[in-house]
Design an enzyme around this catalytic site. Sequence first.
Site, mmCIF file in Angstrom:
data_model
loop_
_atom_site.group_PDB
_atom_site.id
_atom_site.type_symbol
_atom_site.label_atom_id
_atom_site.label_comp_id
_atom_site.label_asym_id
_atom_site.label_seq_id
_atom_site.Cartn_x
_atom_site.Cartn_y
_atom_site.Cartn_z
ATOM 1 N N LYS A 255 0.843 -1.202 0.000
ATOM 2 C CA LYS A 255 0.000 0.000 0.000
ATOM 3 C C LYS A 255 0.876 1.249 0.000
ATOM 4 C CE LYS A 255 -2.881 2.693 3.174
ATOM 5 N NZ LYS A 255 -3.397 2.772 4.572
ATOM 6 N N LYS A 267 -9.425 13.202 8.619
ATOM 7 C CA LYS A 267 -8.764 12.849 9.871
ATOM 8 C C LYS A 267 -8.657 14.081 10.778
ATOM 9 C CE LYS A 267 -5.619 9.324 7.947
ATOM 10 N NZ LYS A 267 -5.956 8.195 8.823
ATOM 11 N N ASP A 278 1.996 6.773 5.265
ATOM 12 C CA ASP A 278 0.993 5.812 4.789
ATOM 13 C C ASP A 278 1.428 5.140 3.488
ATOM 14 O OD1 ASP A 278 -1.324 4.562 5.584
ATOM 15 O OD2 ASP A 278 -2.664 5.865 4.466
ATOM 16 N N ASP A 337 -11.782 7.104 4.837
ATOM 17 C CA ASP A 337 -10.465 6.928 5.461
ATOM 18 C C ASP A 337 -10.079 5.453 5.532
ATOM 19 O OD1 ASP A 337 -8.107 7.757 6.604
ATOM 20 O OD2 ASP A 337 -8.886 7.761 8.646
ATOM 21 N N ARG A 341 -7.551 -0.517 1.978
ATOM 22 C CA ARG A 341 -8.074 -1.830 1.590
ATOM 23 C C ARG A 341 -8.674 -1.818 0.190
ATOM 24 N NH1 ARG A 341 -11.663 -1.685 6.860
ATOM 25 N NH2 ARG A 341 -9.838 -0.461 7.365
#
Length: 491
Positions: A255, A267, A278, A337, A341
């Site tokens: 990812k 957020k 991230d 958010d 996935r």
Amino acid sequence: MKIKRDSSAKRKTELLCGFVLEDSNKVLGLPKVDSKTTSSINQSLKDMNGKLGKLTIIPIPGKKQAQRILLAGLGKKENITNDTIRFVSGKIAQTARELKLKEFSIIVPPTFVNDSVSSISQIVEGAKMSLYKFDKFKAEKVDKSPDMTIIVSKSSKISKAIKIAESVADGAIFTKSIANLPPNECTPTTLANFAKNISKKNKMKCTVISQPELKKKGFGGITAVGKGSKNEPKLITMEHNNGPKNQKPIVLVGKAVTFDTGGISLKPGQSMDEMKFDKCGGCTVLGIMKSVSELKLPINVVGIIPSVENMPGGEAYRPGDIIKLYNGKTAEILNTDAEGRLILADALAYGEKQYSPKAIIDFATLTGACIIALGNNVAAIVSNNEQLTEKITTSSKTTTEEIWELPLTQDYMDMIKSDVADIKNIGIGRAAGTITAAAFLKSAIKDTPWAHLDIAGVAWTQGAATKDKPYNPKGATGFGVRLILDYLQKL
């Protein structure tokens, strides 16, 4: 930092480093020295007592082979692990740099010689990674790293062990360097360029799929998450084909959200700057592929990196949207958010369809729930295959990148069922957040052995909660690079 080997502990050096066990009255592997130096060493041994991580430097007057001797405590012999050696070697290397030395030497203790290859690997990794510091944007750079000589008895395997350990450490450092980049300096296009450069240098095939083609080919997850940003999404593929042509590859998926605002489900502002991390899963894949190609491992490995920037722009996807993923399933969006996935589901399905792999392993800073469950020093592993999990766990013990398996039964799969689509992108409330995220990923693949590593808590240092290790200075840790390289080498 250059690393070489020498069979003589009497070589000329600015700093000769030897290990000491707790409650010991000698330095392991140290050659005979004059009586005055011996007296200084004995006094220092009494003072430090071989305590783990304790260092003592003894100046050597006159024109001696070594200008200084450094004693490094290993702790109790029965407690020594790979990470003990890595930890202490890192402290030695940092001390050598603080002294502004050009070079230093470390004696590999005779008690380690039965497993000298492993010990040398830990010494090299610990020293090299401990000298890394992210100073790209600082006017005042870190002092140049000193060179290191490893003193060990003759063995044909030693030089090879040093070369492998250097490449593994370089892969982890490369991962850290990219992961530490700020979002204005690292977009999905930037990551794609890194992949292209690595592939060109190491003769790997690299393919980058951009926004128009992503949409055309049905990558609904990547397209949805990426369309809120002016920095368009990319799907990056790297192929290391050095095994038999009929050998099924190992597919690694990472990812890479180059910055995650949370999208419309914004957020909180506090610590949002850390969302540059991230992208760590994708950076892990880049580092692994770099080392795999440099080591010329005789296997087939494919790296796949879905990369996006998750922004709340005018075209951003919304809670309530229903999107169609690459595998044909529809997903109800309840929280923008929970974007990782979505892009991983597309990449996993693509990897399985395109390459019919032997196994798929993915890496992702996927859930805050993982930090709640396991803290900041252990990653979660969720898998559909016991043998794959066992092999990765074995490697984690070698590299001391700790993982803990979480279950994934049908009950958890049921928690992501949607009333209006095939699945939804979050589970039921806050319950089992790490597992329901993994359940979403599992729904993207058919029957290929698969393991998911949630590295949200371990991908970068997160204050006092992260265990202090010299080879993990502040910032990205490169977690997973050494782990998977060990796993791949054992194949």
